[in-house]
Scaffold this motif. Sequence first.
Motif, PDB file in Angstrom:
ATOM      1  N   TYR A   1       0.956  -1.256  -0.055  1.00 33.01           N
ATOM      2  CA  TYR A   1       0.005  -0.062  -0.082  1.00 33.01           C
ATOM      3  C   TYR A   1       0.565   1.383  -0.063  1.00 33.01           C
ATOM      4  CZ  TYR A   1      -4.456  -2.452   0.780  1.00 33.01           C
ATOM      5  OH  TYR A   1      -5.675  -3.241   0.599  1.00 33.01           O
ATOM      6  N   ILE A   2       0.350   2.509  -0.228  1.00 34.54           N
ATOM      7  CA  ILE A   2       1.019   3.683  -0.368  1.00 34.54           C
ATOM      8  C   ILE A   2       0.321   4.498   0.533  1.00 34.54           C
ATOM      9  CG2 ILE A   2       1.701   5.598  -1.878  1.00 34.54           C
ATOM     10  CD1 ILE A   2       1.121   3.766  -4.241  1.00 34.54           C
ATOM     11  N   THR A   3       1.191   5.108   1.543  1.00 43.25           N
ATOM     12  CA  THR A   3       0.614   5.950   2.596  1.00 43.25           C
ATOM     13  C   THR A   3       1.558   7.288   2.771  1.00 43.25           C
ATOM     14  OG1 THR A   3       0.367   3.817   3.811  1.00 43.25           O
ATOM     15  CG2 THR A   3       0.189   5.887   5.310  1.00 43.25           C
ATOM     16  N   TRP A   4       0.618   8.430   3.076  1.00 44.15           N
ATOM     17  CA  TRP A   4       1.373   9.612   3.195  1.00 44.15           C
ATOM     18  C   TRP A   4       1.110  10.145   4.661  1.00 44.15           C
ATOM     19  CZ3 TRP A   4       4.002  12.598  -0.614  1.00 44.15           C
ATOM     20  CH2 TRP A   4       4.210  11.866  -1.905  1.00 44.15           C
ATOM     21  N   TYR A   5       2.152  10.639   4.882  1.00 49.28           N
ATOM     22  CA  TYR A   5       2.024  11.582   6.274  1.00 49.28           C
ATOM     23  C   TYR A   5       2.662  12.807   6.063  1.00 49.28           C
ATOM     24  CZ  TYR A   5       1.538   7.129   9.091  1.00 49.28           C
ATOM     25  OH  TYR A   5       0.711   6.082   9.580  1.00 49.28           O
ATOM     26  N   GLN A   6       2.068  13.796   7.072  1.00 57.72           N
ATOM     27  CA  GLN A   6       2.460  14.971   7.149  1.00 57.72           C
ATOM     28  C   GLN A   6       3.063  15.327   8.651  1.00 57.72           C
ATOM     29  OE1 GLN A   6      -0.653  17.861   8.115  1.00 57.72           O
ATOM     30  NE2 GLN A   6      -0.210  19.034   6.366  1.00 57.72           N
ATOM     31  N   GLN A   7       4.339  16.033   8.445  1.00 56.46           N
ATOM     32  CA  GLN A   7       4.806  16.396   9.647  1.00 56.46           C
ATOM     33  C   GLN A   7       5.132  18.058   9.830  1.00 56.46           C
ATOM     34  OE1 GLN A   7       8.823  14.558  10.666  1.00 56.46           O
ATOM     35  NE2 GLN A   7       8.197  14.589  12.751  1.00 56.46           N
ATOM     36  N   PHE A   8       4.874  18.685  10.964  1.00 59.14           N
ATOM     37  CA  PHE A   8       5.147  19.949  11.185  1.00 59.14           C
ATOM     38  C   PHE A   8       6.337  19.996  12.244  1.00 59.14           C
ATOM     39  CE2 PHE A   8       1.466  21.644   8.983  1.00 59.14           C
ATOM     40  CZ  PHE A   8       0.207  20.834   9.585  1.00 59.14           C
ATOM     41  N   PRO A   9       7.121  21.062  12.098  1.00 58.91           N
ATOM     42  CA  PRO A   9       8.243  21.043  13.196  1.00 58.91           C
ATOM     43  C   PRO A   9       7.843  20.914  14.358  1.00 58.91           C
ATOM     44  CG  PRO A   9       8.261  23.127  11.520  1.00 58.91           C
ATOM     45  CD  PRO A   9       6.917  22.225  11.433  1.00 58.91           C
ATOM     46  N   SER A  10       8.681  19.943  15.424  1.00 53.11           N
ATOM     47  CA  SER A  10       8.530  19.471  16.525  1.00 53.11           C
ATOM     48  C   SER A  10       7.293  18.827  16.744  1.00 53.11           C
ATOM     49  CB  SER A  10       8.947  20.745  17.591  1.00 53.11           C
ATOM     50  OG  SER A  10      10.036  21.399  17.397  1.00 53.11           O
ATOM     51  N   GLN A  11       6.689  18.219  15.891  1.00 55.34           N
ATOM     52  CA  GLN A  11       5.381  17.652  16.309  1.00 55.34           C
ATOM     53  C   GLN A  11       5.713  15.944  15.306  1.00 55.34           C
ATOM     54  OE1 GLN A  11       1.724  19.167  15.409  1.00 55.34           O
ATOM     55  NE2 GLN A  11       2.325  21.041  15.869  1.00 55.34           N
ATOM     56  N   GLY A  12       5.071  15.011  16.068  1.00 56.08           N
ATOM     57  CA  GLY A  12       5.124  13.824  15.324  1.00 56.08           C
ATOM     58  C   GLY A  12       4.251  13.679  13.882  1.00 56.08           C
ATOM     59  N   PRO A  13       4.618  12.916  13.066  1.00 50.66           N
ATOM     60  CA  PRO A  13       3.853  12.902  11.778  1.00 50.66           C
ATOM     61  C   PRO A  13       2.383  12.636  11.880  1.00 50.66           C
ATOM     62  CG  PRO A  13       5.857  11.627  11.717  1.00 50.66           C
ATOM     63  CD  PRO A  13       5.765  11.671  13.225  1.00 50.66           C
ATOM     64  N   ARG A  14       1.549  13.151  11.087  1.00 46.08           N
ATOM     65  CA  ARG A  14      -0.040  12.893  10.998  1.00 46.08           C
ATOM     66  C   ARG A  14      -0.210  12.137   9.736  1.00 46.08           C
ATOM     67  NH1 ARG A  14      -5.026  15.884   9.561  1.00 46.08           N
ATOM     68  NH2 ARG A  14      -3.649  17.255   8.213  1.00 46.08           N
ATOM     69  N   PHE A  15      -1.048  11.130   9.694  1.00 43.33           N
ATOM     70  CA  PHE A  15      -1.611  10.313   8.731  1.00 43.33           C
ATOM     71  C   PHE A  15      -2.319  11.187   7.822  1.00 43.33           C
ATOM     72  CE2 PHE A  15      -3.054   6.521   6.269  1.00 43.33           C
ATOM     73  CZ  PHE A  15      -4.571   6.898   6.236  1.00 43.33           C
ATOM     74  N   ILE A  16      -2.156  11.091   6.205  1.00 43.87           N
ATOM     75  CA  ILE A  16      -2.931  11.947   5.648  1.00 43.87           C
ATOM     76  C   ILE A  16      -4.049  10.950   4.942  1.00 43.87           C
ATOM     77  CG2 ILE A  16      -3.094  13.679   3.774  1.00 43.87           C
ATOM     78  CD1 ILE A  16      -0.161  14.455   4.368  1.00 43.87           C
ATOM     79  N   ILE A  17      -3.025  10.104   4.051  1.00 43.40           N
ATOM     80  CA  ILE A  17      -4.070   9.302   3.039  1.00 43.40           C
ATOM     81  C   ILE A  17      -3.402   7.908   2.812  1.00 43.40           C
ATOM     82  CG2 ILE A  17      -3.265  10.080   1.106  1.00 43.40           C
ATOM     83  CD1 ILE A  17      -6.125  10.319   0.145  1.00 43.40           C
ATOM     84  N   GLN A  18      -4.124   7.032   2.380  1.00 43.22           N
ATOM     85  CA  GLN A  18      -3.525   5.729   2.343  1.00 43.22           C
ATOM     86  C   GLN A  18      -4.272   5.078   1.042  1.00 43.22           C
ATOM     87  OE1 GLN A  18      -4.194   1.995   4.430  1.00 43.22           O
ATOM     88  NE2 GLN A  18      -1.814   1.932   4.667  1.00 43.22           N
ATOM     89  N   GLY A  19      -3.580   4.532   0.050  1.00 39.08           N
ATOM     90  CA  GLY A  19      -4.165   3.724  -1.229  1.00 39.08           C
ATOM     91  C   GLY A  19      -3.631   2.743  -1.804  1.00 39.08           C
ATOM     92  N   TYR A  20      -4.174   2.042  -2.478  1.00 39.50           N
ATOM     93  CA  TYR A  20      -3.675   0.783  -3.098  1.00 39.50           C
ATOM     94  C   TYR A  20      -3.582   1.090  -4.744  1.00 39.50           C
ATOM     95  CZ  TYR A  20      -2.762  -4.108  -4.739  1.00 39.50           C
ATOM     96  OH  TYR A  20      -2.177  -5.171  -5.208  1.00 39.50           O
ATOM     97  N   LYS A  21      -4.642   1.558  -5.543  1.00 40.48           N
ATOM     98  CA  LYS A  21      -4.834   1.719  -6.816  1.00 40.48           C
ATOM     99  C   LYS A  21      -5.913   2.648  -6.924  1.00 40.48           C
ATOM    100  CE  LYS A  21      -7.962  -2.068  -7.752  1.00 40.48           C
ATOM    101  NZ  LYS A  21      -8.315  -3.357  -8.478  1.00 40.48           N
ATOM    102  N   THR A  22      -5.748   3.350  -8.254  1.00 47.35           N
ATOM    103  CA  THR A  22      -6.531   4.288  -8.718  1.00 47.35           C
ATOM    104  C   THR A  22      -6.551   5.555  -7.850  1.00 47.35           C
ATOM    105  OG1 THR A  22      -8.724   3.437  -7.656  1.00 47.35           O
ATOM    106  CG2 THR A  22      -8.007   2.588  -9.991  1.00 47.35           C
TER     107      THR A  22
END
Lengths: 113, 110
Positions: free
Chosen positions: B32-53
């Motif tokens: 699967y493909i997963t994207w995270y976002q991280q602001f300075p001095s914070q832990g990453p935050r899950f954005i979105i996950q997908g397999y196809k299309t």
Amino acid sequence: DAGVTQSPTHLIKTRGQHVTLRCSPISGHKSVSWYQQVLGQGPQFIFQYYEKEERGRGNFPDRFSARQFPNYSSELNVNALLLGDSALYLCASSQHLEQGQQFFGPGTRLTVL
Amino acid sequence: LAKTTQPISMDSYEGQEVNITCSHNNIATNDYITWYQQFPSQGPRFIIQGYKTKVTNEVASLFIPADRKSSTLSLPRVSLSDTAVYYCLVGLPDDYKLSFGAGTTVTVRA
């Protein structure tokens, strides 16, 4: 609901000392993972615990150890600290074993002098 | 683990759409493909996950072509608060050894 909490927020140690970092997962989450993030790099996986058992270990020396308690909280221990251990240590929890959607805590900033 | 390649940085302006492409030529069938976002001095935050299309949620869209050798995270109408590091991860949903690469630093300007 409270998110993932970590303590302490900041910590300063000297070389050779030992440190214990603590993490409380989101209520109902049974999986806890630990990551090390050195400045300018992405988080690197250290451990995952699920249902109090170690389920995975990253490429870190034996000086790093962890455990998970019956209430699913977790501790990360680092012995014989080195200057290179200075980093942000992140804890993440997820409801199940799958890591696709993890929830991260704010981290503990460890400085080794 | 499939290796991923992302641009080191991207600049944008408020109100624009930002598209970040991640290359993962060695992606496995069940990854699967997963994207995270991280602001300075914070832990990453899950954005979105997908397999196809295509996958869309309230925050972003994820476009995955048929060969799955790349994926594009699309952030619509960015604001200053979208300035962050964005990470692309590829692996099995229960792959508990996922580590993050260097990510893409997105800077949004007024």
